[in-house]
Motif scaffolding. Structure first.
Motif, PDB file in Angstrom:
ATOM      1  N   LEU A 228       0.953  -1.309  -0.101  1.00  0.00           N
ATOM      2  CA  LEU A 228       0.058  -0.275   0.191  1.00  0.00           C
ATOM      3  C   LEU A 228       0.474   1.220   0.380  1.00  0.00           C
ATOM      4  O   LEU A 228       0.390   2.028  -0.690  1.00  0.00           O
ATOM      5  CB  LEU A 228      -0.972  -0.177   1.370  1.00  0.00           C
ATOM      6  CG  LEU A 228      -2.235  -0.892   1.031  1.00  0.00           C
ATOM      7  CD1 LEU A 228      -2.919  -0.689   2.444  1.00  0.00           C
ATOM      8  CD2 LEU A 228      -2.790  -0.007   0.155  1.00  0.00           C
ATOM      9  N   LEU A 229       2.139   1.114   0.633  1.00  0.00           N
ATOM     10  CA  LEU A 229       3.165   2.434   0.703  1.00  0.00           C
ATOM     11  C   LEU A 229       3.711   2.334  -0.675  1.00  0.00           C
ATOM     12  O   LEU A 229       3.983   3.520  -0.839  1.00  0.00           O
ATOM     13  CB  LEU A 229       3.726   2.424   1.687  1.00  0.00           C
ATOM     14  CG  LEU A 229       4.700   3.250   1.624  1.00  0.00           C
ATOM     15  CD1 LEU A 229       4.165   4.354   2.517  1.00  0.00           C
ATOM     16  CD2 LEU A 229       5.768   2.516   2.708  1.00  0.00           C
ATOM     17  N   GLN A 230       3.953   1.549  -1.316  1.00  0.00           N
ATOM     18  CA  GLN A 230       4.161   1.323  -2.613  1.00  0.00           C
ATOM     19  C   GLN A 230       3.302   2.367  -3.379  1.00  0.00           C
ATOM     20  O   GLN A 230       4.423   2.718  -4.517  1.00  0.00           O
ATOM     21  CB  GLN A 230       4.878  -0.041  -3.032  1.00  0.00           C
ATOM     22  CG  GLN A 230       6.320  -0.316  -2.259  1.00  0.00           C
ATOM     23  CD  GLN A 230       6.131  -1.836  -3.207  1.00  0.00           C
ATOM     24  OE1 GLN A 230       5.799  -2.597  -3.429  1.00  0.00           O
ATOM     25  NE2 GLN A 230       8.068  -1.872  -2.520  1.00  0.00           N
ATOM     26  N   GLN A 231       2.051   1.341  -3.179  1.00  0.00           N
ATOM     27  CA  GLN A 231       1.242   2.198  -4.871  1.00  0.00           C
ATOM     28  C   GLN A 231       0.742   3.127  -4.094  1.00  0.00           C
ATOM     29  O   GLN A 231       1.002   4.014  -4.818  1.00  0.00           O
ATOM     30  CB  GLN A 231       0.291   1.493  -3.888  1.00  0.00           C
ATOM     31  CG  GLN A 231       0.155  -0.018  -4.487  1.00  0.00           C
ATOM     32  CD  GLN A 231      -1.700  -0.932  -4.545  1.00  0.00           C
ATOM     33  OE1 GLN A 231      -2.251  -0.553  -4.305  1.00  0.00           O
ATOM     34  NE2 GLN A 231      -1.270  -1.611  -3.719  1.00  0.00           N
ATOM     35  N   ALA A 232       0.782   3.989  -2.573  1.00  0.00           N
ATOM     36  CA  ALA A 232       0.750   5.384  -2.160  1.00  0.00           C
ATOM     37  C   ALA A 232       1.962   6.214  -3.307  1.00  0.00           C
ATOM     38  O   ALA A 232       1.460   7.732  -3.092  1.00  0.00           O
ATOM     39  CB  ALA A 232       0.105   6.124  -0.738  1.00  0.00           C
ATOM     40  N   ASP A 233       2.781   6.154  -3.204  1.00  0.00           N
ATOM     41  CA  ASP A 233       4.301   6.457  -3.324  1.00  0.00           C
ATOM     42  C   ASP A 233       3.995   6.606  -4.450  1.00  0.00           C
ATOM     43  O   ASP A 233       3.782   7.760  -5.480  1.00  0.00           O
ATOM     44  CB  ASP A 233       5.988   6.327  -3.286  1.00  0.00           C
ATOM     45  CG  ASP A 233       6.539   6.631  -1.609  1.00  0.00           C
ATOM     46  OD1 ASP A 233       4.615   6.883  -0.862  1.00  0.00           O
ATOM     47  OD2 ASP A 233       6.890   5.616  -1.085  1.00  0.00           O
ATOM     48  N   ALA A 234       3.711   5.643  -5.546  1.00  0.00           N
ATOM     49  CA  ALA A 234       3.654   5.863  -6.974  1.00  0.00           C
ATOM     50  C   ALA A 234       2.651   6.576  -7.640  1.00  0.00           C
ATOM     51  O   ALA A 234       2.526   7.441  -8.660  1.00  0.00           O
ATOM     52  CB  ALA A 234       3.303   3.931  -7.815  1.00  0.00           C
ATOM     53  N   TRP A 235       1.001   6.212  -6.621  1.00  0.00           N
ATOM     54  CA  TRP A 235       0.157   7.901  -7.114  1.00  0.00           C
ATOM     55  C   TRP A 235       0.453   8.777  -6.833  1.00  0.00           C
ATOM     56  O   TRP A 235       0.653   9.669  -7.918  1.00  0.00           O
ATOM     57  CB  TRP A 235      -1.117   7.528  -6.404  1.00  0.00           C
ATOM     58  CG  TRP A 235      -2.066   7.902  -6.667  1.00  0.00           C
ATOM     59  CD1 TRP A 235      -2.179   8.926  -5.918  1.00  0.00           C
ATOM     60  CD2 TRP A 235      -3.227   7.933  -7.595  1.00  0.00           C
ATOM     61  NE1 TRP A 235      -3.963   9.657  -6.773  1.00  0.00           N
ATOM     62  CE2 TRP A 235      -4.143   9.405  -8.050  1.00  0.00           C
ATOM     63  CE3 TRP A 235      -3.558   6.862  -8.576  1.00  0.00           C
ATOM     64  CZ2 TRP A 235      -4.834   9.202  -8.257  1.00  0.00           C
ATOM     65  CZ3 TRP A 235      -4.742   6.900  -9.037  1.00  0.00           C
ATOM     66  CH2 TRP A 235      -5.318   8.135  -9.997  1.00  0.00           C
ATOM     67  N   ILE A 236       1.375   9.540  -5.639  1.00  0.00           N
ATOM     68  CA  ILE A 236       1.727  10.587  -5.764  1.00  0.00           C
ATOM     69  C   ILE A 236       2.968  11.353  -7.228  1.00  0.00           C
ATOM     70  O   ILE A 236       2.993  12.483  -7.133  1.00  0.00           O
ATOM     71  CB  ILE A 236       2.668  10.493  -3.860  1.00  0.00           C
ATOM     72  CG1 ILE A 236       0.774  10.548  -3.344  1.00  0.00           C
ATOM     73  CG2 ILE A 236       3.407  11.734  -3.492  1.00  0.00           C
ATOM     74  CD1 ILE A 236       2.014  10.523  -2.340  1.00  0.00           C
ATOM     75  N   ARG A 237       3.704   9.821  -6.513  1.00  0.00           N
ATOM     76  CA  ARG A 237       4.950  10.457  -8.055  1.00  0.00           C
ATOM     77  C   ARG A 237       4.735  10.404  -9.473  1.00  0.00           C
ATOM     78  O   ARG A 237       4.555  11.780 -10.419  1.00  0.00           O
ATOM     79  CB  ARG A 237       5.899   9.113  -8.419  1.00  0.00           C
ATOM     80  CG  ARG A 237       7.155   9.097  -9.130  1.00  0.00           C
ATOM     81  CD  ARG A 237       8.481   8.539  -8.925  1.00  0.00           C
ATOM     82  NE  ARG A 237       7.241   7.387  -9.419  1.00  0.00           N
ATOM     83  CZ  ARG A 237       7.365   6.171  -8.635  1.00  0.00           C
ATOM     84  NH1 ARG A 237       7.377   6.248  -7.273  1.00  0.00           N
ATOM     85  NH2 ARG A 237       6.408   4.683  -8.998  1.00  0.00           N
ATOM     86  N   ASP A 238       3.576   9.434  -9.549  1.00  0.00           N
ATOM     87  CA  ASP A 238       3.205   9.511 -10.716  1.00  0.00           C
ATOM     88  C   ASP A 238       1.614  10.495 -11.431  1.00  0.00           C
ATOM     89  O   ASP A 238       1.445  10.416 -13.038  1.00  0.00           O
ATOM     90  CB  ASP A 238       2.926   8.113 -11.534  1.00  0.00           C
ATOM     91  CG  ASP A 238       3.761   7.199 -11.193  1.00  0.00           C
ATOM     92  OD1 ASP A 238       5.020   8.236 -11.466  1.00  0.00           O
ATOM     93  OD2 ASP A 238       3.723   5.968 -11.222  1.00  0.00           O
ATOM     94  N   LYS A 239       0.936  10.275 -10.737  1.00  0.00           N
ATOM     95  CA  LYS A 239      -0.770  10.872 -10.815  1.00  0.00           C
ATOM     96  C   LYS A 239      -0.906  12.358 -10.589  1.00  0.00           C
ATOM     97  O   LYS A 239      -1.305  13.138 -10.597  1.00  0.00           O
ATOM     98  CB  LYS A 239      -1.701   9.771 -10.235  1.00  0.00           C
ATOM     99  CG  LYS A 239      -1.361   8.754 -10.977  1.00  0.00           C
ATOM    100  CD  LYS A 239      -1.862   8.240 -12.589  1.00  0.00           C
ATOM    101  CE  LYS A 239      -2.171   7.132 -12.943  1.00  0.00           C
ATOM    102  NZ  LYS A 239      -2.442   6.991 -14.003  1.00  0.00           N
ATOM    103  N   HIS A 240      -0.397  12.266  -9.261  1.00  0.00           N
ATOM    104  CA  HIS A 240      -0.193  13.712  -8.557  1.00  0.00           C
ATOM    105  C   HIS A 240       1.010  14.742  -9.229  1.00  0.00           C
ATOM    106  O   HIS A 240       0.159  16.168  -8.974  1.00  0.00           O
ATOM    107  CB  HIS A 240       0.200  13.635  -6.928  1.00  0.00           C
ATOM    108  CG  HIS A 240      -0.319  14.826  -6.777  1.00  0.00           C
ATOM    109  ND1 HIS A 240      -1.620  15.647  -6.334  1.00  0.00           N
ATOM    110  CD2 HIS A 240       0.447  15.838  -5.311  1.00  0.00           C
ATOM    111  CE1 HIS A 240      -1.677  16.138  -5.755  1.00  0.00           C
ATOM    112  NE2 HIS A 240      -0.281  16.819  -5.459  1.00  0.00           N
TER     113      HIS A 240
END
Length: 988
Positions: A228-240
């Motif tokens: 979940l943390l990796q998904q959170a980091d990836a979302w912030i990095r790629d989508k935000h």
């Protein structure tokens, strides 16, 4: 870690050794049973084989991909006396066994997420083990956290009645039999089978097996997307942190490449405690007020190094973690934040220090419900609301859980403290939350200088200040802002003629405004000659752009369109934005009167009320130009100036209005009003002759500067902004001439002439009519200017004949040397003629003047080369030095230079060696001729040849041997060895 007695993990599905596995599946049996019996379906007919759905290659192994499957046997036999008998004891044994498995993975550097399949009471034991690990466990190499490894659970017929659930994994599924009630704690699914068969399946085509394996496949798919943390980091990095969000948009609407976003920082201090920063008075200089002066190199710091260890106030080296960055409006604080995020995301800047960067524009906290606001809410609304409520909340919760760990490698960027600090009540939840944010372990906080820091903050490790562009960055910005290099030259030429604007455009927003206006308003090549005219064009260009953003309407109610904007006259622009202009005038005038650059919200509200534009938004920042506009408005109308007094900065009051004439008399010599009076003169000149004359006559009235120079500077600064046809101009310029001559007579110097604004016509008159000594003094004064008028350059060059003093000729050459303007061939030929001057100082000055030119025409080079044959040794040497190491010399000139290798004078031979070897791509013939000087009778020529040849990247063996031979001269050996020690050519 050794497995506890009675507990065993067995891998039942073996993969090829070359397969890279990424998930472990661990199946836990229930009470009073064991593996593999729990998982085996027993057929009714003796001819059929037993089926272990966890191990059969056609069943679960065929569905899970590169995953290892284990069974976990724990002591669950109720009849044995040597096993744990309580839930707590069983959970501890199970936990220890699983942690042994996780430790082995970590030591092998193969950390894998785990999906548990728990049967019956085995699920209760697993839940209890998780609770124990949360309360008493740790997360390190010796004892990895079960919580961190557990990514999902499938419960098979686990009885949850009366069981307390706490923070179970998001990927949790409960499978119940057909007679059980559904658990409401998390997702459940009913299977059409009895309780005893919930953990047994017979065939791949079994409907219930398909349902179970399908859910397992779904969960594994989500697990393989990362934690979940990796998904959170990836979302912030790629989508935000998208390129659109991080873009830097210029006033023209064009995007500014991130590589062109310069961020300059200077250390303010190494603070020992937090200080409140109320609005500060400005320093004396306008340039220091606006933070555009280049700071001392000792306090300059580059963005990538701000977390480098540095000495603190106590002298010990510490690594900054909490950094406070102040910056005035327009110097790029938000650009700084975007660049930090961009460099971390795309260039891995500080990746060894931080796992993630969380950029939070603090102004967004204003719109949030204050009650109970926390980090989890912040993360959800700021980053994950676009994920959908459930998924977004899960990611926000995971990120918040990570931050609870004291060792979290998370860097917060809290942008714009000044935009929120004054709007929060100190007793509300949002204020308490803000303080929590500001107290983060790793944090960069940006703010304008006046922001008040809440009490109770931890100390900052480092305080920095954003400053304007450096001069070379301004030049680079211009070259990238304009595709037409001719436009770049125009702007640079304009800036060189206007030193004040040249300094002010080091503020990024000012430079962008100038470039925007140059493209929009000066397309017809009509370039303003005065600073006021340039600012007036900038103002009109920006208002045209912002009228659309302000949703302005015509008198008949029709909204203004882009087509309308293109044809608007200056008077029509003022009709649309007259209220906004008046507000900006009042804001700017009140700020300068009170010596304040940055206002807090209370002062802004009071000024808006005073100048009657309450509730209206304005898009241009305050400048001294608007101070002058306000003064001129009242001057023309003969109305008193109104303003607020903010002396105590607690209670505002209005002093009695003051007459503009009296105000000018009172403040005409006040240093930080100097630019205002320049703008006022230029604005009045545009209105007509009458008001301009009244303005200058008032300046000439008492009170007057007792010594005089201050008054003359004010006069010439204002004259630089008005027409050359202004009636009083001639009289005022004559006074300036007399003052300059008076200054020379008593000080033998001329500071007035050194100022860019000193009238060119007066300079010309003084130079033509003055003695040689006067000429010398004025020319020396001009050397400090960034640009010397071309008419003065041409006049000075005319004195390079034989009928003037040697001192004047030398100073003329020095003046030409420092001139940044291009020089005509006629002038350069005149300089070349001075290579024959009888005076060696004049010859040297001519050499330096020619050497300062990056390129010389063939005609000038030939004129210089002609002196190589001169009978005077000094002339030949000067010509050789002037040619220097210039590339692109013609064969004829190269032959003439080579001939000087045989010159009778050793100084000339030495200069010839230096000149020839300095040429890029020197031919073998030239190198051979230079190497012949290794046999020169003069030792200094020999050593010049050695040094020159050794500077080459490659030499022939013949030349290398000749150099080595010199080593046998004892008197030369030490010098030669020092020279050759740095030689990078093949070994001698």
């Amino acid at each position: 870690m050794a497995q506890p007695r009675g507990v065993r993990l067995t891998q039942i599905h073996t993969l090829d050794t070359s397969t890279e596995t990424n998930v472990d599946i661990i199946a836990i049996h229930g009470l009073d049973t064991k593996s593999p019996d729990t998982w085996i379906w027993k057929p009714k007919h003796p001819n059929e084989s037993d089926v272990n759905w966890l191990a059969d290659l056609h069943m679960l192994p065929s569905k899970v991909g590169p995953a290892r499957i284990f069974t976990c046997d724990w002591p669950a036999d109720l009849l044995q006396k040597s096993i744990p008998t309580t839930l707590e004891e069983s959970a501890q044994v199970l936990l220890y066994s699983i942690k042994c498995h996780l430790t082995a993975n970590r030591l092998a550097r193969e950390d894998r997420p785990v999906l548990f399949i728990a049967s019956c009471l085995g699920g209760i034991i697993l839940i209890k083990a998780l609770e124990i690990d949360d309360n008493y466990g740790s997360d390190n190499d010796d004892s990895p956290s079960l919580r961190r490894a557990m990514r999902g659970v499938i419960f098979l017929a686990t009885p949850f009645g009366g069981t307390a659930f706490k923070d179970m994994p998001d990927l949790t599924l409960k499978l119940v039999d057909r007679s059980s009630a559904s658990a409401r704690v998390f997702e459940s699914q009913r299977l059409n089978r009895s309780h005893s068969l919930m953990n047994k399946f017979c065939f791949p085509t079994d409907r219930d097996f398909k349902d179970v394996s399908g859910k397992i496949e779904e969960i594994l798919g989500k697990i393989r997307k990362g934690t979940l943390l990796q998904q959170a980091d990836a979302w912030i990095r790629d989508k935000h942190y998208t390129m659109d969000r991080l873009k830097i948009e210029r006033l023209s609407g064009d995007l500014l490449p991130m590589a062109q976003c310069y961020v300059n920082l200077a250390i303010v201090e190494q603070p020992s405690k937090i200080k409140d920063t109320a609005p500060q008075s400005s320093p004396f200089s306008i340039l220091s007020r606006l933070k555009v002066e280049t700071p001392d190199k000792k306090i300059q710091t580059e963005l990538p190094t701000i977390f480098n260890p540095r000495k603190g106030p106590d002298g010990r080296a510490t690594q900054p973690r909490r950094i406070f960055i102040r910056g005035r409006a327009g110097v790029g604080k938000t650009t700084l934040c975007k660049k930090i995020v961009y460099d971390f995301t795309h260039h891995s800047t500080w990746s060894e220090l931080f796992d993630r960067v969380l950029w939070v524009p603090l102004r967004r906290l204003k719109g949030r419900t204050a009650e109970g606001y926390n980090l989890e809410d912040l993360f959800y609304y700021e980053y994950f609301s676009g994920q959908g409520h459930d998924d977004g909340r899960r990611l926000a919760k995971e990120l918040w859980w990570t931050l609870k760990n004291a060792n979290s490698k998370t860097l917060f960027i809290l942008d714009g403290l000044d935009e929120i600090s004054e709007d929060l009540r100190r007793d509300d939840d949002m204020f308490r939350f803000l303080r929590e944010l500001l107290n983060q372990l790793n944090v960069i906080i940006t703010s304008r200088p006046y922001a008040n820091l809440p009490a109770g903050l931890s100390a900052f490790d480092l305080e920095l200040e954003t400053i304007g562009f450096y001069p070379d960055q301004v030049k680079d910005y211009l070259e990238k802002a304009f595709s037409d290099l001719g436009r770049v030259d125009e702007v640079q030429s304009f800036l060189q003629d206007h030193w004040l604007i040249q300094s002010l455009v080091r503020i990024p927003i000012q430079l962008d405004a100038l470039c925007f206006t140059w493209s929009e308003a000066f397309s017809d090549k009509i370039i303003p000659q005065a600073m006021t005219a340039a600012y007036k064009s900038i103002e009109q260009s920006l208002w045209k752009k912002d009228i659309l953003r302000l949703d302005k309407n015509h008198h008949e109610g029709r909204m203004v369109t882009e087509g309308d904007i293109k044809t608007l006259l200056p008077s029509e622009i003022e009709d649309f934005v007259g209220g906004e202009i008046y507000l900006l005038e009042g804001l700017a005038f009140t700020g300068l009167f009170n010596d304040i650059i940055d206002f807090d919200s209370k002062h802004r509200n009071a000024i808006c009320e005073q100048f009657k534009l309450t509730g209206r938004k304005f898009l241009l920042d305050k400048t001294l130009y608007f101070v002058a506009r306000y003064f001129v408005r009242k001057w023309k109308a003969r109305q008193p100036l109104k303003y607020l007094v903010l002396k105590g900065r607690k209670n505002e009051n209005t002093d009695p209005p003051i007459d503009p004439v009296e105000f000018l008399r009172k403040h005409k010599y006040t240093a930080h009003y100097d630019v205002v009076w320049r703008f006022a003169a230029g604005l009045l000149d545009a209105e007509g002759e009458e008001e301009t004359l009244r303005f200058f006559r008032t300046i000439e009235e008492e009170p007057l500067d007792l010594l005089g120079p201050t008054h003359q500077r004010l006069v010439m600064h204002c004259l630089s902004e008005v027409s050359t046809k202004m009636p009083l101009r001639k009289k005022l310029e004559e006074k300036l001439l007399q003052w300059m001559l008076f200054e020379y007579k008593f000080t033998k110097d001329s500071h007035l002439a050194s100022e860019v604004e000193f009238p060119e016509l007066i300079l010309d008159t003084a130079l033509r009519e003055g003695s040689d000594d006067v000429k010398v003094t004025i020319l020396k004064s001009l050397a400090g200017r960034p640009r010397i008028p071309s008419s003065i350059i041409k006049l000075a060059a005319s004195w390079l004949g034989d009928d003037v003093s040697e001192h004047l000729k030398r100073v003329v050459c020095k003046t030409l040397q420092h001139s940044q303007s291009s020089l005509s061939d006629e002038i350069l030929k005149a300089v070349a003629a001075r290579l024959e001057d009888e005076n060696s100082h004049v010859r040297m000055a001519a050499v330096e003047a020619l050497g300062s030119r990056s390129s010389l025409s063939d005609e000038v080079l030939k004129a210089v080369a002609a002196r190589l044959e001169h009978e005077d040794i000094g002339v030949r040497w000067a010509a050789m030095e002037a040619l220097g190491s210039r590339s692109g010399l013609s064969d004829e000139i190269l032959k003439a230079v080579s001939a000087r290798l045989e010159d009778k004078n050793n100084y000339v031979r030495r200069a010839a060696v230096k000149a020839l070897c300095g040429l890029s791509g020197s031919s073998d013939e030239i190198l051979k001729a230079v190497s012949a000087r290794l046999e020169d009778k003069d030792s200094e020529v020999r050593m010049a040849a050695v040094k020159a040849l050794c500077s080459r990247s490659s030499l022939s063996d013949e030349i290398l041997k000749a150099i080595a031979k010199i080593l046998f001269y004892p008197s030369q050996r030490s010098i030669c060895e020092t020279t050759i020690s740095d030689f990078t050519a093949p070994q001698l």
